[in-house]
Motif scaffolding. Sequence first.
Motif, PDB file in Angstrom:
ATOM      1  N   THR A  29       0.848  -1.192   0.000  1.00 24.22           N
ATOM      2  CA  THR A  29       0.000   0.000   0.000  1.00 24.22           C
ATOM      3  C   THR A  29       0.883   1.241   0.000  1.00 24.22           C
ATOM      4  O   THR A  29       1.748   1.382   0.854  1.00 24.22           O
ATOM      5  CB  THR A  29      -0.907   0.009   1.246  1.00 24.22           C
ATOM      6  N   GLU A  66      -5.798   3.439   2.991  1.00 22.41           N
ATOM      7  CA  GLU A  66      -5.986   2.238   3.794  1.00 22.41           C
ATOM      8  C   GLU A  66      -5.900   0.996   2.923  1.00 22.41           C
ATOM      9  O   GLU A  66      -6.746   0.769   2.065  1.00 22.41           O
ATOM     10  CB  GLU A  66      -7.370   2.269   4.466  1.00 22.41           C
ATOM     11  N   GLY A  67      -4.885   0.198   3.149  1.00 18.39           N
ATOM     12  CA  GLY A  67      -4.645  -0.979   2.321  1.00 18.39           C
ATOM     13  C   GLY A  67      -5.735  -2.029   2.428  1.00 18.39           C
ATOM     14  O   GLY A  67      -6.400  -2.149   3.453  1.00 18.39           O
ATOM     15  N   LEU A  68      -5.903  -2.787   1.350  1.00 20.05           N
ATOM     16  CA  LEU A  68      -6.856  -3.884   1.322  1.00 20.05           C
ATOM     17  C   LEU A  68      -6.106  -5.190   1.130  1.00 20.05           C
ATOM     18  O   LEU A  68      -4.910  -5.192   0.833  1.00 20.05           O
ATOM     19  CB  LEU A  68      -7.858  -3.663   0.196  1.00 20.05           C
TER      20      LEU A  68
END
Lengths: 104, 104
Positions: B45, B49-51
Amino acid sequence: MKLVALYKQPPDPQAFDQEYFGTHLPLMNKVPGLTQTIITRFSRTLMGEGLYLMTEMYFTDPAAMKVAMKSPEMATAGENLNSFAAGLVTLMFGEEEKEPQASR
Amino acid sequence: MKLVALYKQPPDPQAFDQEYFGTHLPLMNKVPGLTQTIITRFSRTLMGEGLYLMTEMYFTDPAAMKVAMKSPEMATAGENLNSFAAGLVTLMFGEEEKEPQASR
């Protein structure tokens, strides 16, 4: 190998689209090694927190993406991104796998 | 026309992968009209906000997707999804547009 940008619903979608399609996308298209760009407009949310737009930017391989990420063209596109999409955008590296579908 | 599922980072990635690839994906593959499934694993990321994972499920057209959404196979897959991914998943309809890249 791809770079994925996810955009939350902007406060002013019309102003966002003008910045995104009018300025940002042309800057991204100058980035060396970019082979394909797929833009997804989200039309309906069934579960969770809906998003506005997604861009999937494809590069031939991790080496090409590394070169692209360090290019002055990407720096310019990144600065532009911050000017209109700060707080809206999530940017990630991703790797694809395709699920073979049974014939129907 | 596609159905896009975005998954947040699960508390136990190994357990999630087992449920997802072992049970959920085989159930989704039974849904009528599904022509292609592309799974993306996010590896890094850079902003926001990373997934964890994304699944893009393609249907020939909106009519085929409507039939799929109302099918008993989709109902079963949806129940299964709730059993392991509630609170993690965002599910949306999306429409793609491809950006023509200049030749390099």
